[in-house]
Design an enzyme around this catalytic site. Sequence first.
Site, PDB file in Angstrom:
ATOM      1  N   PRO A  89      35.921  47.001  46.328  1.00 27.17           N
ATOM      2  CG  PRO A  89      37.142  47.859  48.127  1.00 27.17           C
ATOM      3  CD  PRO A  89      37.103  46.729  47.139  1.00 27.17           C
ATOM      4  CD  GLU A 116      46.602  46.736  52.331  1.00 25.66           C
ATOM      5  OE1 GLU A 116      45.980  47.758  51.972  1.00 25.66           O
ATOM      6  OE2 GLU A 116      46.534  46.274  53.481  1.00 25.66           O
ATOM      7  NE  ARG A 153      16.307  35.772  45.592  1.00 26.35           N
ATOM      8  CZ  ARG A 153      15.407  35.090  46.288  1.00 26.35           C
ATOM      9  NH1 ARG A 153      15.785  34.061  46.997  1.00 26.35           N
ATOM     10  NH2 ARG A 153      14.145  35.436  46.272  1.00 26.35           N
ATOM     11  CG  ASP A 168      12.275  38.431  46.033  1.00 22.81           C
ATOM     12  OD1 ASP A 168      11.601  38.132  47.019  1.00 22.81           O
ATOM     13  OD2 ASP A 168      13.109  37.674  45.499  1.00 22.81           O
TER      14      ASP A 168
HETATM   15  N1  SAH Z   1      42.808  48.262  49.622  1.00 30.19           N
HETATM   16  C1  SAH Z   1      41.640  47.941  48.869  1.00 30.19           C
HETATM   17  C2  SAH Z   1      40.693  47.027  49.642  1.00 30.19           C
HETATM   18  C3  SAH Z   1      41.203  45.639  49.791  1.00 30.19           C
HETATM   19  S1  SAH Z   1      40.088  44.635  50.643  1.00 30.19           S
HETATM   20  C4  SAH Z   1      40.882  49.215  48.548  1.00 30.19           C
HETATM   21  O1  SAH Z   1      40.840  50.091  49.396  1.00 30.19           O
HETATM   22  O2  SAH Z   1      40.279  49.312  47.469  1.00 30.19           O
HETATM   23  C5  SAH Z   1      40.554  43.049  50.048  1.00 30.19           C
HETATM   24  C6  SAH Z   1      39.652  42.453  48.996  1.00 30.19           C
HETATM   25  O3  SAH Z   1      38.355  42.280  49.527  1.00 30.19           O
HETATM   26  C7  SAH Z   1      39.447  43.286  47.746  1.00 30.19           C
HETATM   27  O4  SAH Z   1      40.485  43.052  46.828  1.00 30.19           O
HETATM   28  C8  SAH Z   1      38.110  42.771  47.237  1.00 30.19           C
HETATM   29  O5  SAH Z   1      38.274  41.588  46.493  1.00 30.19           O
HETATM   30  C9  SAH Z   1      37.384  42.427  48.508  1.00 30.19           C
HETATM   31  N2  SAH Z   1      36.433  43.458  48.947  1.00 30.19           N
HETATM   32  C10 SAH Z   1      36.518  44.212  50.055  1.00 30.19           C
HETATM   33  N3  SAH Z   1      35.458  45.022  50.182  1.00 30.19           N
HETATM   34  C11 SAH Z   1      34.644  44.773  49.135  1.00 30.19           C
HETATM   35  C12 SAH Z   1      33.386  45.290  48.704  1.00 30.19           C
HETATM   36  N4  SAH Z   1      32.754  46.237  49.378  1.00 30.19           N
HETATM   37  N5  SAH Z   1      32.850  44.794  47.568  1.00 30.19           N
HETATM   38  C13 SAH Z   1      33.499  43.842  46.875  1.00 30.19           C
HETATM   39  N6  SAH Z   1      34.695  43.329  47.216  1.00 30.19           N
HETATM   40  C14 SAH Z   1      35.266  43.771  48.340  1.00 30.19           C
END
Ligand code: SAH
Length: 257
Positions: A89, A116, A153, A168
Amino acid sequence: MRFDVVTIFPAMVEQALSAGIVGRAIERGTLAVRVHDLRAFTTDRHHVVDDVPYGGGPGMVLKPEPIFRALDAIAADGETAPTVILTSPQGTRLTQEVATRLSRSARLTIVCGRYEGVDERVRGRVDEEISIGDYVLSGGELPALVIVDSVARLIPGVVGDERSVAEDSFSRGLLDFPQYTRPAELASDRWDESAPAAGLKVPDVLLSGNHAEIRRWRKREAVSRTLARRPDLLASAALDDEEREILRQLAAAPEAP
Ligand code: SAH
């Protein structure tokens, strides 16, 4: 193009990739996708992939060594070095532009986090971190699928008719025009037949057979939708003269809603 996905839930990724356009492209050999179970790269008897965070706190963290081993094995299996993506994220937000850039790589390797997240040292082995949006998911599998699908795609031969990719939403910075199919008129949009007929008609122009008119109508709809829903896109949209003129007219005399 070849994708490698590293995950603790390989079935979740494989299942989703077997359907639809991506599934067919894999069958035809236009795409190769290999899904790797992170547990296969552990060396202990219990195949442990996670551990508690240093410093304390809730949750678990994916251990670095199995991920390093997986990345080494994937890089060694093939001639070109892959671009390594970590789903996170905290990464660059995935857009059509980012997908287009990634589609120019011959190989993408995508690491799915869980719990996490992954040990921070994994970032040293990663070329790019990608986020699919400002929300937190419980794992990187759905983001990996979103990345594979949006990039696939754009690879020639994956979508049957390449014109549909060119039209698209986002491809030129405009949203797509509305689409209709048969029947030309619906008596009612409710299951209850006694409800008043909604008279849901397909716009006449689309039934006219006049291709120049249809093209103009579609352009106008695409521009007006983008103006109404995503005006932010227009600043960087690649508009042609006709679309610029439509935009000028719409901006000067906005239509009543
Ligand atoms: N504690 C971390 C979030 C972990 S979520 C933080 O706050 O940054 C667990 C996993 O889900 C992450 O390691 C990632 O691989 C995936 N993930 C969660 N949300 C995501 C998003 N919006 N985009 C891409 N990967 C995501």
